[in-house]
Design an enzyme around this catalytic site. Structure first.
Site, PDB file in Angstrom:
ATOM      1  N   ALA A 112       0.825  -1.206   0.000  1.00 15.00           N
ATOM      2  CA  ALA A 112       0.000   0.000   0.000  1.00 15.00           C
ATOM      3  C   ALA A 112       0.858   1.254   0.000  1.00 15.00           C
ATOM      4  O   ALA A 112       1.936   1.283   0.580  1.00 15.00           O
ATOM      5  CB  ALA A 112      -0.921   0.010   1.218  1.00 15.00           C
ATOM      6  N   CYS A 113       0.329   2.272  -0.655  1.00 14.58           N
ATOM      7  CA  CYS A 113       0.935   3.600  -0.621  1.00 14.58           C
ATOM      8  C   CYS A 113      -0.115   4.525  -0.007  1.00 14.58           C
ATOM      9  O   CYS A 113      -0.836   4.107   0.885  1.00 14.58           O
ATOM     10  CB  CYS A 113       1.364   4.036  -2.020  1.00 14.58           C
ATOM     11  SG  CYS A 113       0.005   4.102  -3.213  1.00 14.58           S
ATOM     12  N   ASN A 114      -0.225   5.745  -0.488  1.00 14.64           N
ATOM     13  CA  ASN A 114      -1.219   6.642   0.067  1.00 14.64           C
ATOM     14  C   ASN A 114      -2.577   6.507  -0.616  1.00 14.64           C
ATOM     15  O   ASN A 114      -3.606   6.563   0.034  1.00 14.64           O
ATOM     16  CB  ASN A 114      -0.738   8.097  -0.003  1.00 14.64           C
ATOM     17  CG  ASN A 114      -1.536   8.991   0.903  1.00 14.64           C
ATOM     18  OD1 ASN A 114      -1.697   8.683   2.079  1.00 14.64           O
ATOM     19  ND2 ASN A 114      -2.051  10.072   0.379  1.00 14.64           N
ATOM     20  N   GLY A 116      -2.874   4.313  -3.879  1.00 10.40           N
ATOM     21  CA  GLY A 116      -2.940   3.112  -4.708  1.00 10.40           C
ATOM     22  C   GLY A 116      -2.022   3.080  -5.911  1.00 10.40           C
ATOM     23  O   GLY A 116      -1.699   2.011  -6.409  1.00 10.40           O
ATOM     24  N   TYR A 141      -3.345   3.896   2.015  1.00  8.97           N
ATOM     25  CA  TYR A 141      -3.499   4.206   3.435  1.00  8.97           C
ATOM     26  C   TYR A 141      -4.655   5.182   3.665  1.00  8.97           C
ATOM     27  O   TYR A 141      -5.312   5.125   4.707  1.00  8.97           O
ATOM     28  CB  TYR A 141      -2.191   4.764   4.012  1.00  8.97           C
ATOM     29  CG  TYR A 141      -2.249   4.944   5.501  1.00  8.97           C
ATOM     30  CD1 TYR A 141      -2.240   3.839   6.353  1.00  8.97           C
ATOM     31  CD2 TYR A 141      -2.345   6.212   6.064  1.00  8.97           C
ATOM     32  CE1 TYR A 141      -2.319   3.992   7.727  1.00  8.97           C
ATOM     33  CE2 TYR A 141      -2.418   6.379   7.437  1.00  8.97           C
ATOM     34  CZ  TYR A 141      -2.408   5.269   8.263  1.00  8.97           C
ATOM     35  OH  TYR A 141      -2.485   5.424   9.627  1.00  8.97           O
TER      36      TYR A 141
END
Length: 169
Positions: A112-114, A116, A141
Protein backbone atom coordinates in the site's frame (compact mmCIF):
# COMPACT_ATOMS: atom_id res chain seq x y z
CA UNK A 1 -19.58 -5.82 12.02
CA UNK A 2 -17.75 -6.67 8.83
CA UNK A 3 -17.33 -10.07 7.27
CA UNK A 4 -13.92 -10.64 5.74
CA UNK A 5 -13.63 -12.58 2.54
CA UNK A 6 -10.34 -14.37 3.14
CA UNK A 7 -9.17 -15.65 -0.19
CA UNK A 8 -5.82 -17.16 -0.91
CA UNK A 9 -3.95 -14.57 -2.99
CA UNK A 10 -2.38 -17.28 -5.08
CA UNK A 11 -5.84 -18.29 -6.30
CA UNK A 12 -7.31 -14.83 -6.78
CA UNK A 13 -4.49 -13.39 -8.90
CA UNK A 14 -5.09 -13.41 -12.61
CA UNK A 15 -3.55 -16.22 -14.58
CA UNK A 16 -0.04 -15.53 -15.85
CA UNK A 17 0.05 -15.01 -19.58
CA UNK A 18 2.53 -17.50 -21.04
CA UNK A 19 3.65 -18.32 -24.51
CA UNK A 20 5.33 -21.48 -25.68
CA UNK A 21 8.72 -21.51 -27.32
CA UNK A 22 10.79 -24.38 -28.63
CA UNK A 23 14.46 -24.66 -27.71
CA UNK A 24 15.72 -25.84 -31.09
CA UNK A 25 19.17 -26.82 -29.78
CA UNK A 26 17.68 -29.39 -27.41
CA UNK A 27 14.22 -29.87 -28.92
CA UNK A 28 12.41 -29.04 -25.64
CA UNK A 29 9.21 -27.06 -25.43
CA UNK A 30 9.72 -24.22 -22.95
CA UNK A 31 7.30 -21.71 -21.43
CA UNK A 32 8.27 -18.07 -21.43
CA UNK A 33 6.47 -15.77 -19.01
CA UNK A 34 5.64 -12.27 -20.20
CA UNK A 35 6.59 -9.42 -17.87
CA UNK A 36 3.77 -8.49 -15.51
CA UNK A 37 1.88 -5.22 -15.93
CA UNK A 38 -0.48 -3.18 -13.76
CA UNK A 39 -3.35 -5.25 -15.21
CA UNK A 40 -1.81 -8.36 -13.60
CA UNK A 41 -1.89 -6.85 -10.11
CA UNK A 42 -4.59 -8.10 -7.77
CA UNK A 43 -6.23 -5.25 -5.86
CA UNK A 44 -8.07 -5.88 -2.60
CA UNK A 45 -10.20 -3.46 -0.60
CA UNK A 46 -9.21 -2.35 2.90
CA UNK A 47 -11.61 -4.75 4.61
CA UNK A 48 -10.13 -7.73 2.79
CA UNK A 49 -6.62 -6.41 3.48
CA UNK A 50 -7.39 -6.12 7.20
CA UNK A 51 -8.67 -9.69 7.17
CA UNK A 52 -5.52 -10.90 5.41
CA UNK A 53 -3.35 -9.12 7.99
CA UNK A 54 -5.17 -10.95 10.78
CA UNK A 55 -4.19 -14.26 9.15
CA UNK A 56 -0.47 -13.52 8.90
CA UNK A 57 -0.04 -11.49 5.73
CA UNK A 58 2.51 -8.66 6.00
CA UNK A 59 1.75 -5.01 5.28
CA UNK A 60 4.37 -3.39 3.04
CA UNK A 61 3.99 0.39 3.16
CA UNK A 62 5.71 1.90 0.10
CA UNK A 63 5.03 5.54 1.00
CA UNK A 64 7.89 7.95 1.67
CA UNK A 65 9.51 7.99 5.10
CA UNK A 66 7.85 11.37 5.75
CA UNK A 67 4.37 10.03 4.97
CA UNK A 68 5.04 6.92 7.04
CA UNK A 69 6.26 8.97 10.03
CA UNK A 70 2.94 10.86 10.22
CA UNK A 71 0.87 7.69 10.69
CA UNK A 72 0.93 4.09 9.57
CA UNK A 73 -0.45 0.61 10.12
CA UNK A 74 1.04 -0.93 13.24
CA UNK A 75 3.92 -3.33 12.50
CA UNK A 76 4.07 -2.21 8.86
CA UNK A 77 7.27 -2.56 6.91
CA UNK A 78 8.24 0.80 5.39
CA UNK A 79 10.23 0.49 2.20
CA UNK A 80 9.61 3.54 0.01
CA UNK A 81 9.00 2.80 -3.65
CA UNK A 82 9.83 6.40 -4.51
CA UNK A 83 11.74 9.26 -2.91
CA UNK A 84 11.03 12.97 -3.15
CA UNK A 85 13.90 14.91 -4.69
CA UNK A 86 14.36 18.46 -5.99
CA UNK A 87 13.57 17.09 -9.46
CA UNK A 88 10.37 15.37 -8.27
CA UNK A 89 9.76 11.76 -7.26
CA UNK A 90 12.27 9.13 -8.33
CA UNK A 91 12.01 5.36 -7.99
CA UNK A 92 14.04 3.91 -5.11
CA UNK A 93 16.82 2.04 -6.96
CA UNK A 94 17.25 -0.30 -3.99
CA UNK A 95 13.55 -1.10 -3.52
CA UNK A 96 13.72 -4.76 -4.58
CA UNK A 97 16.92 -5.51 -2.66
CA UNK A 98 15.50 -3.83 0.45
CA UNK A 99 12.31 -5.90 0.19
CA UNK A 100 14.42 -9.05 -0.34
CA UNK A 101 16.35 -8.28 2.86
CA UNK A 102 13.19 -8.57 4.98
CA UNK A 103 10.64 -10.57 2.92
CA UNK A 104 10.78 -14.01 1.35
CA UNK A 105 9.38 -14.50 -2.15
CA UNK A 106 6.75 -16.93 -0.87
CA UNK A 107 5.40 -14.55 1.81
CA UNK A 108 1.96 -13.02 1.41
CA UNK A 109 2.25 -9.24 1.13
CA UNK A 110 -0.34 -6.49 1.17
CA UNK A 111 1.28 -3.52 -0.57
CA UNK A 112 0.00 0.00 0.00
CA UNK A 113 0.93 3.60 -0.62
CA UNK A 114 -1.22 6.64 0.07
CA UNK A 115 -3.84 6.22 -2.68
CA UNK A 116 -2.94 3.11 -4.71
CA UNK A 117 -0.77 4.28 -7.62
CA UNK A 118 2.70 3.68 -6.21
CA UNK A 119 1.46 0.50 -4.56
CA UNK A 120 0.30 -1.01 -7.84
CA UNK A 121 3.60 -0.11 -9.56
CA UNK A 122 5.53 -1.62 -6.64
CA UNK A 123 3.42 -4.79 -7.01
CA UNK A 124 4.37 -5.02 -10.70
CA UNK A 125 8.07 -4.88 -9.79
CA UNK A 126 7.60 -7.47 -7.04
CA UNK A 127 5.68 -9.83 -9.34
CA UNK A 128 8.38 -9.51 -12.00
CA UNK A 129 10.99 -10.26 -9.33
CA UNK A 130 9.26 -13.54 -8.46
CA UNK A 131 7.08 -12.60 -5.48
CA UNK A 132 3.96 -14.67 -6.12
CA UNK A 133 1.64 -13.54 -3.33
CA UNK A 134 1.32 -9.76 -3.53
CA UNK A 135 -1.81 -7.64 -3.62
CA UNK A 136 -2.27 -3.90 -3.82
CA UNK A 137 -4.60 -2.36 -1.24
CA UNK A 138 -7.01 -0.25 -3.27
CA UNK A 139 -7.21 3.34 -2.08
CA UNK A 140 -3.99 2.95 -0.09
CA UNK A 141 -3.50 4.21 3.43
CA UNK A 142 -6.07 6.96 2.83
CA UNK A 143 -8.76 4.29 2.41
CA UNK A 144 -7.48 2.57 5.57
CA UNK A 145 -7.97 5.83 7.50
CA UNK A 146 -11.37 6.48 5.88
CA UNK A 147 -12.50 3.00 6.98
CA UNK A 148 -11.68 3.94 10.57
CA UNK A 149 -8.80 1.49 10.95
CA UNK A 150 -6.09 4.05 11.79
CA UNK A 151 -5.24 4.24 15.46
CA UNK A 152 -4.98 7.43 17.46
CA UNK A 153 -1.49 6.62 18.70
CA UNK A 154 1.13 9.33 18.21
CA UNK A 155 3.79 8.26 15.68
CA UNK A 156 6.51 7.79 18.32
CA UNK A 157 4.37 5.16 20.06
CA UNK A 158 3.80 3.08 16.92
CA UNK A 159 5.94 0.00 16.40
CA UNK A 160 8.11 0.20 13.32
CA UNK A 161 9.12 -3.20 11.99
CA UNK A 162 11.40 -1.93 9.24
CA UNK A 163 12.33 1.44 7.84
CA UNK A 164 14.60 2.33 4.91
CA UNK A 165 15.93 5.73 3.95
CA UNK A 166 17.59 7.08 0.80
CA UNK A 167 21.35 6.76 0.70
CA UNK A 168 23.27 9.83 1.83
CA UNK A 169 25.60 11.24 -0.83
Amino acid sequence: MYTYSLLNLSHCRRQTRKKRKTDHTEGFLMEETKPKTVEDVETVDVYTAKGFLSTGHRYLDVRTNEEFAKSHVEEALNIPYMFKTDEGRVINPDFLSQVASVCKKDEHLIVACNAGGRGSRACVDLLNEGYDHVANMGGGYSAWVDAGFAGDKPPEDLKIACKFRPKEN
